[in-house]
Motif scaffolding. Structure first.
Motif, PDB file in Angstrom:
ATOM      1  N   CYS A  60      -1.909 -18.041  -0.844  1.00 47.62           N
ATOM      2  CA  CYS A  60      -0.588 -17.252  -1.421  1.00 47.62           C
ATOM      3  C   CYS A  60      -1.231 -16.378  -2.666  1.00 47.62           C
ATOM      4  O   CYS A  60      -0.703 -15.472  -2.881  1.00 47.62           O
ATOM      5  N   PHE A  61      -1.803 -17.093  -3.407  1.00 45.99           N
ATOM      6  CA  PHE A  61      -2.432 -16.531  -4.756  1.00 45.99           C
ATOM      7  C   PHE A  61      -3.314 -15.037  -4.410  1.00 45.99           C
ATOM      8  O   PHE A  61      -2.881 -14.183  -5.081  1.00 45.99           O
ATOM      9  N   TRP A  62      -4.135 -15.400  -3.209  1.00 46.87           N
ATOM     10  CA  TRP A  62      -5.138 -14.127  -3.236  1.00 46.87           C
ATOM     11  C   TRP A  62      -4.098 -12.900  -2.423  1.00 46.87           C
ATOM     12  O   TRP A  62      -4.260 -11.948  -2.600  1.00 46.87           O
ATOM     13  N   ALA A  63      -3.205 -13.447  -1.558  1.00 49.48           N
ATOM     14  CA  ALA A  63      -2.417 -12.447  -0.711  1.00 49.48           C
ATOM     15  C   ALA A  63      -1.539 -11.978  -1.786  1.00 49.48           C
ATOM     16  O   ALA A  63      -1.126 -10.703  -1.616  1.00 49.48           O
ATOM     17  N   ALA A  64      -0.919 -12.350  -2.724  1.00 48.49           N
ATOM     18  CA  ALA A  64       0.081 -11.697  -3.771  1.00 48.49           C
ATOM     19  C   ALA A  64      -0.798 -10.670  -4.634  1.00 48.49           C
ATOM     20  O   ALA A  64      -0.310  -9.842  -5.127  1.00 48.49           O
ATOM     21  N   GLN A  65      -2.184 -11.210  -5.101  1.00 45.17           N
ATOM     22  CA  GLN A  65      -3.033 -10.158  -5.662  1.00 45.17           C
ATOM     23  C   GLN A  65      -3.174  -8.788  -4.742  1.00 45.17           C
ATOM     24  O   GLN A  65      -3.128  -7.526  -5.030  1.00 45.17           O
ATOM     25  N   SER A  66      -3.425  -9.089  -3.548  1.00 42.24           N
ATOM     26  CA  SER A  66      -3.245  -7.814  -2.387  1.00 42.24           C
ATOM     27  C   SER A  66      -2.290  -7.066  -2.638  1.00 42.24           C
ATOM     28  O   SER A  66      -2.209  -5.598  -2.575  1.00 42.24           O
ATOM     29  N   LEU A  67      -1.059  -7.684  -2.320  1.00 38.56           N
ATOM     30  CA  LEU A  67       0.275  -7.087  -2.275  1.00 38.56           C
ATOM     31  C   LEU A  67       0.439  -6.107  -3.580  1.00 38.56           C
ATOM     32  O   LEU A  67       0.847  -5.027  -3.651  1.00 38.56           O
ATOM     33  N   THR A  68       0.292  -6.749  -4.671  1.00 35.17           N
ATOM     34  CA  THR A  68       0.579  -6.075  -6.010  1.00 35.17           C
ATOM     35  C   THR A  68      -0.707  -4.931  -6.324  1.00 35.17           C
ATOM     36  O   THR A  68      -0.199  -3.881  -6.751  1.00 35.17           O
ATOM     37  N   ALA A  69      -1.882  -4.953  -5.753  1.00 38.00           N
ATOM     38  CA  ALA A  69      -2.856  -4.141  -5.986  1.00 38.00           C
ATOM     39  C   ALA A  69      -2.282  -2.735  -5.018  1.00 38.00           C
ATOM     40  O   ALA A  69      -2.388  -1.660  -5.632  1.00 38.00           O
ATOM     41  N   LEU A  70      -1.649  -3.083  -3.955  1.00 38.30           N
ATOM     42  CA  LEU A  70      -1.157  -1.895  -3.052  1.00 38.30           C
ATOM     43  C   LEU A  70      -0.146  -0.995  -3.738  1.00 38.30           C
ATOM     44  O   LEU A  70      -0.002  -0.052  -3.699  1.00 38.30           O
ATOM     45  N   LEU A  71       1.014  -1.982  -4.342  1.00 36.08           N
ATOM     46  CA  LEU A  71       2.065  -1.357  -4.863  1.00 36.08           C
ATOM     47  C   LEU A  71       1.480  -0.452  -6.581  1.00 36.08           C
ATOM     48  O   LEU A  71       1.930   0.508  -6.500  1.00 36.08           O
ATOM     49  N   VAL A  72       0.607  -1.197  -7.169  1.00 37.42           N
ATOM     50  CA  VAL A  72       0.128  -0.509  -8.222  1.00 37.42           C
ATOM     51  C   VAL A  72      -0.700   0.644  -7.941  1.00 37.42           C
ATOM     52  O   VAL A  72      -0.550   1.729  -8.757  1.00 37.42           O
ATOM     53  N   GLY A  73      -1.304   0.426  -6.810  1.00 40.28           N
ATOM     54  CA  GLY A  73      -2.455   1.715  -6.630  1.00 40.28           C
ATOM     55  C   GLY A  73      -1.551   2.740  -6.279  1.00 40.28           C
ATOM     56  O   GLY A  73      -1.974   3.989  -6.723  1.00 40.28           O
ATOM     57  N   ARG A  74      -0.408   2.687  -5.576  1.00 43.54           N
ATOM     58  CA  ARG A  74       0.305   3.965  -4.949  1.00 43.54           C
ATOM     59  C   ARG A  74       1.076   4.400  -6.313  1.00 43.54           C
ATOM     60  O   ARG A  74       1.218   5.593  -6.504  1.00 43.54           O
ATOM     61  N   ALA A  75       1.400   3.512  -7.415  1.00 38.81           N
ATOM     62  CA  ALA A  75       2.205   4.081  -8.406  1.00 38.81           C
ATOM     63  C   ALA A  75       1.261   4.883  -9.194  1.00 38.81           C
ATOM     64  O   ALA A  75       1.651   5.889  -9.840  1.00 38.81           O
ATOM     65  N   LEU A  76      -0.173   4.530  -9.317  1.00 37.25           N
ATOM     66  CA  LEU A  76      -1.068   5.024 -10.280  1.00 37.25           C
ATOM     67  C   LEU A  76      -1.625   6.512  -9.620  1.00 37.25           C
ATOM     68  O   LEU A  76      -1.879   7.333 -10.460  1.00 37.25           O
ATOM     69  N   ASP A  77      -1.333   6.695  -8.507  1.00 31.36           N
ATOM     70  CA  ASP A  77      -1.721   7.711  -7.619  1.00 31.36           C
ATOM     71  C   ASP A  77      -0.502   8.889  -7.677  1.00 31.36           C
ATOM     72  O   ASP A  77      -0.759   9.928  -7.217  1.00 31.36           O
ATOM     73  N   SER A  78       0.785   8.385  -8.068  1.00 31.58           N
ATOM     74  CA  SER A  78       1.779   9.505  -8.270  1.00 31.58           C
ATOM     75  C   SER A  78       1.588  10.492  -9.076  1.00 31.58           C
ATOM     76  O   SER A  78       1.224  10.375 -10.285  1.00 31.58           O
ATOM     77  N   ALA A  79       1.914  11.757  -8.722  1.00 37.28           N
ATOM     78  CA  ALA A  79       1.537  12.860  -9.449  1.00 37.28           C
ATOM     79  C   ALA A  79       2.889  13.074 -10.466  1.00 37.28           C
ATOM     80  O   ALA A  79       2.910  14.576 -11.188  1.00 37.28           O
ATOM     81  N   ARG A  80       3.911  12.446 -10.224  1.00 34.46           N
ATOM     82  CA  ARG A  80       5.057  12.936 -10.887  1.00 34.46           C
ATOM     83  C   ARG A  80       4.880  12.492 -12.425  1.00 34.46           C
ATOM     84  O   ARG A  80       5.577  13.067 -13.417  1.00 34.46           O
ATOM     85  N   ARG A  81       4.196  11.726 -12.877  1.00 33.77           N
ATOM     86  CA  ARG A  81       3.787  11.471 -14.389  1.00 33.77           C
ATOM     87  C   ARG A  81       2.187  11.705 -14.743  1.00 33.77           C
ATOM     88  O   ARG A  81       1.473  11.838 -14.061  1.00 33.77           O
ATOM     89  N   SER A  82       1.918  12.092 -15.894  1.00 35.19           N
ATOM     90  CA  SER A  82       0.494  12.148 -16.316  1.00 35.19           C
ATOM     91  C   SER A  82      -0.166  11.065 -16.043  1.00 35.19           C
ATOM     92  O   SER A  82       0.176   9.784 -16.074  1.00 35.19           O
ATOM     93  N   VAL A  83      -1.386  11.186 -16.227  1.00 36.95           N
ATOM     94  CA  VAL A  83      -2.492  10.072 -16.006  1.00 36.95           C
ATOM     95  C   VAL A  83      -2.286   8.950 -17.035  1.00 36.95           C
ATOM     96  O   VAL A  83      -2.133   7.682 -17.123  1.00 36.95           O
TER      97      VAL A  83
END
Length: 332
Positions: free
Chosen positions: A252-275
């Protein structure tokens, strides 16, 4: 190539994480603690030397040498104490620390050099998911092998399987290619990297880079990212739970890391805000989540007696045939 380096790290580091997360992979807690301390101590100077070696030896050779130490340590754990003594485990841990510095430098170079700017977050998340998949599967194997008959360490069959997976990860290093020979899907443009990391002209150059203002500002993040593992695996999970529940917790620990990485990665690629805005928001979110986790850990230490000389009675994830409320709360 991102998938390939992710698979290599999954088979080598991910499997290693699963192998060592339960009492260090052996039933001697003091030896496991000593080996872990020496491993990380050796990895520090190795990390400083790794960029220079990477520039001289190339990505294939550096990555392969970086995987060998993990395999050696896994084999040492597998053969202890029937065929190898404690000295071999300590020596293998030191070799693991040295190779860990090489592997970390090589995979970080690739995952930073290859992705285009508009998809760095998503591809880094993909790498992290692949990276952790080995630990998730290995932890589930630990859970399955201890489901009926609890054991203080991994079963021999599990350890042999782990060693085989690490060997496969070592062999996959032969398929790696330097960035100029990697073409992006679609337009066929070459990847961003120039083929080798900057030549730091020895240890002094690496030290100058390490004390750069941007690196010093990130230093607390580096410390926070690895600080919790000793507590999570060596104290919290080991002392509070039964062996089969430890494996389930780790999965569960490592799976939670993976899920969080997907959410954060998509958010960091969003072009609606500056880098800069995206980076600050991500940093703030990580800080809040980590603060909440450590606050809960502090409560657990006080209420469950983790700092007592006598270990508490291990909890199991099933209580009277249903999930234990304590396990659900502590897992969260």
């Amino acid at each position: 190539q991102i998938v390939l380096i992710g698979l290599i790290c999954s088979l080598v580091i991910g499997t290693w994480n699963a192998l060592t997360s339960a009492v260090g992979g052996i039933d001697d807690v003091q030896l496991a603690s000593l080996a872990t301390a020496l491993l990380y101590a050796v990895s520090i100077p190795a990390g400083f030397a790794a960029p220079t070696l990477l520039a001289r030896m190339g990505i294939k050779c550096t990555t392969f040498l970086g995987t060998v130490g993990y395999l050696a340590y896994g084999i040492a754990l597998m053969l202890y104490p029937t065929h190898l003594g404690a000295g071999w485990v300590v020596a293998a841990a030191c070799l693991n620390g040295a190779s860990g510095g090489l592997l970390t430098s090589s995979y970080l170079f690739l995952i930073m050099a290859l992705p285009p700017p508009e998809s760095k977050g998503t591809l880094l998340a993909l790498f992290w998911c692949l990276f952790n998949s080995g630990a998730v599967l290995g932890s589930l194997a630990q859970f399955a092998t201890n489901y009926v008959h609890a054991a203080a360490r991994s079963s021999e069959l599990t350890q042999v399987a782990f060693a085989g997976l690490m060997c496969l990860g070592c062999a996959l290093c032969a398929l790696l290619r330097p960035p100029p020979r990697v073409r992006q899907k679609g337009d066929g443009a070459a990847a961003e990297g120039d083929g080798a990391p900057p030549k730091f002209h020895g240890g002094c150059g690496v030290l100058r880079a390490a004390v750069a203002p941007c690196m010093l500002l990130l230093a607390p993040c580096f410390a926070a990212s690895g600080f919790g593992f000793s507590f999570q695996f060596g104290c919290f999970n080991t002392r509070l739970f039964t062996p089969r529940t430890q494996g389930l917790n780790d999965a569960c620990f490592w799976a939670a890391q993976s899920l969080t990485a997907l959410l954060v990665g998509r958010a960091l690629d969003s072009a609606r805000r500056s880098v800069r805005t995206r980076a600050l928001l991500g940093l703030a979110a990580c800080g809040l989540v980590m603060s909440a986790a450590w606050g809960a850990a502090l409560i657990a230490v006080g209420r469950l007696g983790l700092d007592n000389t006598t270990a508490p009675v291990p909890m199991d994830f099933l209580e009277h045939g249903r999930p234990s409320p304590e396990w659900v709360g502590l897992l969260g």
